[in-house]
Write an enzyme that holds these catalytic residues in place. Structure first.
Site, PDB file in Angstrom:
ATOM      1  N   VAL A  33       2.488   1.042   3.478  1.00 17.82           N
ATOM      2  CA  VAL A  33       2.518  -0.051   3.904  1.00 17.82           C
ATOM      3  C   VAL A  33       3.455  -1.299   3.293  1.00 17.82           C
ATOM      4  O   VAL A  33       3.307  -1.377   2.495  1.00 17.82           O
ATOM      5  CB  VAL A  33       1.038  -0.132   4.605  1.00 17.82           C
ATOM      6  N   MET A  66       0.491   9.502   3.341  1.00 16.32           N
ATOM      7  CA  MET A  66       1.281  10.150   4.778  1.00 16.32           C
ATOM      8  C   MET A  66       1.915   8.719   4.878  1.00 16.32           C
ATOM      9  O   MET A  66       2.770   8.891   5.404  1.00 16.32           O
ATOM     10  CB  MET A  66      -0.077  10.181   5.794  1.00 16.32           C
ATOM     11  N   ALA A  67       1.375   7.524   4.172  1.00 11.58           N
ATOM     12  CA  ALA A  67       2.487   6.444   4.455  1.00 11.58           C
ATOM     13  C   ALA A  67       2.529   6.053   3.431  1.00 11.58           C
ATOM     14  O   ALA A  67       2.008   5.640   2.763  1.00 11.58           O
ATOM     15  CB  ALA A  67       2.007   6.050   6.109  1.00 11.58           C
ATOM     16  N   LYS A  83       4.069  -0.018   8.663  1.00 11.97           N
ATOM     17  CA  LYS A  83       3.338   0.902   7.776  1.00 11.97           C
ATOM     18  C   LYS A  83       4.705   2.233   8.178  1.00 11.97           C
ATOM     19  O   LYS A  83       4.898   2.634   9.663  1.00 11.97           O
ATOM     20  CB  LYS A  83       2.387   1.789   8.607  1.00 11.97           C
ATOM     21  N   ASP A 100     -10.565   9.589  12.322  1.00  9.73           N
ATOM     22  CA  ASP A 100     -11.213   9.471  10.947  1.00  9.73           C
ATOM     23  C   ASP A 100     -11.509   8.468  10.250  1.00  9.73           C
ATOM     24  O   ASP A 100     -10.823   7.840   9.844  1.00  9.73           O
ATOM     25  CB  ASP A 100      -9.280   9.753  10.901  1.00  9.73           C
ATOM     26  N   GLY A 142       0.206   5.683   0.399  1.00  8.39           N
ATOM     27  CA  GLY A 142      -0.735   6.964  -0.022  1.00  8.39           C
ATOM     28  C   GLY A 142       0.238   7.929   0.820  1.00  8.39           C
ATOM     29  O   GLY A 142       1.268   8.547   0.524  1.00  8.39           O
ATOM     30  N   ALA A 154       0.970  -1.119   0.035  1.00 12.00           N
ATOM     31  CA  ALA A 154      -0.255   0.244  -0.456  1.00 12.00           C
ATOM     32  C   ALA A 154       1.107   1.312   0.076  1.00 12.00           C
ATOM     33  O   ALA A 154       1.580   1.255   0.577  1.00 12.00           O
ATOM     34  CB  ALA A 154      -0.884   0.142   1.067  1.00 12.00           C
TER      35      ALA A 154
END
Length: 658
Positions: free
Chosen positions: A32, A29-30, A47, A141, A27, A25
């Site tokens: 994975v 912000m991070a 992460k 969130d 995105g 993954a």
């Protein structure tokens, strides 16, 4: 292109522990990764925060604090955080690996869900949020991207605390704001303030989306969506789809009230309402949307905290407790082609049957009636499901009633392992065959039993022991400590401290007052010994005798140093002769300083009543050595020998009492 080939972390051993296998993954912000914890030999998800965040000290501080809080949160519907750390410029979390899909994937592939299935998704989400709220933790969130549906049917919430850590930074990213604002409560928009009711609002928006297949507000910009959250009332789901039951309208309306006071107090309160709504629904709560006949191709989709997870979308049973969600509709659904009407063939040409056929048919009917009577005369049973143990008590009660049991909730029992409000046991036990509508008693866990350490301060030892025994605690070590405020033999404090919750049977140590401990004044000059003892609350008495020791100093004392005595006790001291003209300091001779040979001397400074370290440093700086002796033990000089002003050779030993 295979992105894992060019990712610099793939193949590395992160922090000497996590072997990064592949990237799953990515995105805003991070990123994975799938990794192997070589220390514990288990697969984990790691992460890694992007460098722009990792280089922000305020984010790192908040991130570490939130990670510690989340790691302490243990709940079956929460993705567990195992570890947190840094490796060079990489700031990471080690988490439970949950193979499966996000709720966003399910919404993309299926569209809206029937009312019953929507509740069966939202209930475990609320259970996870409720567990967090009970510890004072807020998610901030809540959205479908942060709800994972595992391949084995579990629902888990991820990224607790990450939003709070990101709030510590000055970074603003449009993509993240769009994903967040769709579920953001009015108070988060206007005041950046969030509490448990803000999570409830987001859960209500998510339930709206599960029921209708769309979010309540859309706009060209994030600010236009935020404006509607603040100024508009979320529409009822039935205003879009009239067949949605009124219980669901009520649940969504309460959860998404613009005023936080109008919402359930926390996710646990909303969970109770959701379970009640689920119980009130008819078993057939609407046709299930069609599932694609062919498996969905692997696709990129946003994962937790804006990550893009690359995983195949598989039609598995992913929702608890029902097994129907995400499965291919069974034969006999409303769209299936109708078969021939029973009995139609018999009606066609039935008049041409011979008489013997009618006789045979009559005999068959008689036999059928007999078999039917026999069948219904037999006792039918249902089995107590093992799965109720460990389930939330409200959810377990609803499930058991749905299966046909008459449910009674018994007295909760303490347990060290099963979380509070989860089913500890059933009576009858799981696997037992019973008649329908049989009584089933559910026993919930009251959580670990803890008793507060009682207040025994000021009691004597025997009374303190009895008080601890009354609440099933054991007296542990007893340590005596001098005190000029607490009378002798009375408890000064306990370890653990009074009021701390501990297990039954735990040991509690007692610190007991020894009263006044007689200081050691041997070797002190008379005037300093007298002042020291009177300051400590004693009555000094002196007896003088001829002796070759330093004139007018204490050479013996009774009681001995360290003795436990009461305030006002008499201390008898023996002094060396104060008027002894024949005695002189070892370094003294007939030659006065400055006469004859060049004789070096130092003048001893006055360090009385100075802090010990400062006094020692001052004497050493003057050129003498220092010997320390404990007097009152308060960290301040109460006596010195030789006294201030004496002229002595360099290196002379000066004794300090403190």
């Amino acid at each position: 292109m295979d992105t894992t080939v060019t990712d610099p972390l793939v193949g590395r051993l992160l922090d000497g522990r996590y072997r990064v296998e592949s990237r799953i993954a990515r995105g805003g912000m991070a990123t994975v990764y799938l990794a192997m914890d070589i220390r514990l030999d288990r697969t984990v998800a790691v992460k890694v925060m992007h460098r722009s965040l990792a280089e922000d000290p305020s984010f790192v501080r908040r991130f570490i604090g939130e990670a510690k809080s989340v790691a302490s949160l243990s709940h079956p519907n929460v993705v567990h955080v195992f570890d947190q750390g840094t490796d060079g410029g990489n700031v990471y979390l080690s988490m439970e690996y949950v193979p499966g899909r996000t709720l966003r994937d399910v919404l993309r592939s299926r569209g809206r869900l029937p009312a019953r299935e929507a509740l069966e998704v939202i209930i475990p989400v609320l259970a996870a949020l409720g567990a967090a709220h009970q510890t004072g933790m807020i998610h901030r969130d809540v959205k479908p991207e942060n709800v994972l549906l595992s391949d084995d049917g579990r629902i888990k919430v991820v990224d607790f605390g990450l939003a709070r850590a990101i709030e510590a930074t000055n970074q603003t990213r449009t993509g993240v704001m769009i994903g967040t604002i769709a579920y953001m409560s009015p108070e988060q928009v206007t005041a950046a303030a969030a509490d448990a009711r803000s999570d409830v609002y987001a859960a209500g928006i998510m339930l709206f989306e599960l029921l209708t297949g769309s979010q309540p507000y859309e706009g060209d910009t994030p600010m236009s969506v935020a404006y509607r959250h603040v100024h508009d009332t979320v529409p009822l789901p039935s205003s879009l789809l009239p067949d949605i039951p009124p219980q669901l309208d009520t649940l969504v309306a309460r959860a998404t009230a613009r005023d936080p006071e109008g919402r359930p107090a926390d996710a646990t309160a909303m969970l109770v309402a959701a379970v009640e709504a689920h119980r009130a629904l008819p078993m057939d709560s609407g046709p299930a949307p069609q599932v694609p006949a062919a498996p969905v191709r692997p696709a990129e989709h946003p994962g937790p905290a804006g990550a893009t997870m690359v995983q195949p979308a598989v039609n598995h049973t992913l929702v608890q407790p029902r097994g129907e969600l995400l499965t291919t509709p069974a034969a006999g659904h409303p769209g299936a082609p109708a078969g021939p009407e029973p009995g139609a063939a018999a009606r066609r040409g039935g008049s041409r049957r011979p008489t013997w056929f009618l006789i045979t048919l009559a005999l068959v009917m008689v036999a059928g009636i007999g078999l039917t009577g026999w069948w219904f005369s037999q006792t039918r049973t249902i089995k107590v499901p093992d799965s109720l143990v460990g389930m939330n008590i409200k959810l377990a009660q609803s499930e058991a009633e749905r299966l046909g049991f008459t449910v009674v909730v018994g007295q909760a029992q303490y347990d060290e392992k099963v979380p509070k409000d989860n089913v500890l046991s059933t009576d009858p036990a799981g696997g037992t065959e019973v008649e329908p509508k049989s009584r089933l008693t559910l026993i919930a866990s009251a959580g670990p039993k803890r008793v507060p350490v009682p207040n025994v301060v000021g009691m004597d030892q025997n009374a303190a022991r009895s008080k601890l025994a009354e609440v099933k605690l054991v007296t542990g070590n007893i340590r005596r400590q001098g005190s000029d405020t607490v009378p002798r033999n009375q408890v000064i404090r306990t370890v653990p401290a009074v009021g701390n919750p501990v297990k039954e049977g735990s040991k509690v140590a007692l610190v007991v007052s020894a009263g006044l401990l007689l200081p050691d004044v041997k070797g002190m000059p008379r005037d300093q010994a007298d002042a020291t003892l009177r300051t400590a609350g004693f009555l000094p008495e002196f007896v003088e005798q001829t002796d070759a020791a330093t004139p007018c100093t204490v050479i013996a004392q009774d009681p001995q140093p360290g003795a436990e005595v009461d305030k006002g006790a008499v201390v008898r001291m023996t002094l060396s002769q104060c008027d002894n003209p024949g005695w002189h300091w070892p370094w003294e001779n007939d030659t006065q300083p400055g006469e004859g040979d060049d004789k070096q001397v130092v003048v001893i400074p006055n360090v009385m009543f100075k802090e010990v370290k400062a006094a020692r440093d001052e004497l050493r700086a003057a050129g003498v050595t220092v010997k320390m002796r404990k007097g009152l033990g308060r960290g301040m000089v109460v006596a010195q020998l030789p006294g201030a002003g004496q002229q002595v050779p360099p290196g002379t030993e000066v004794t300090l009492w403190f």
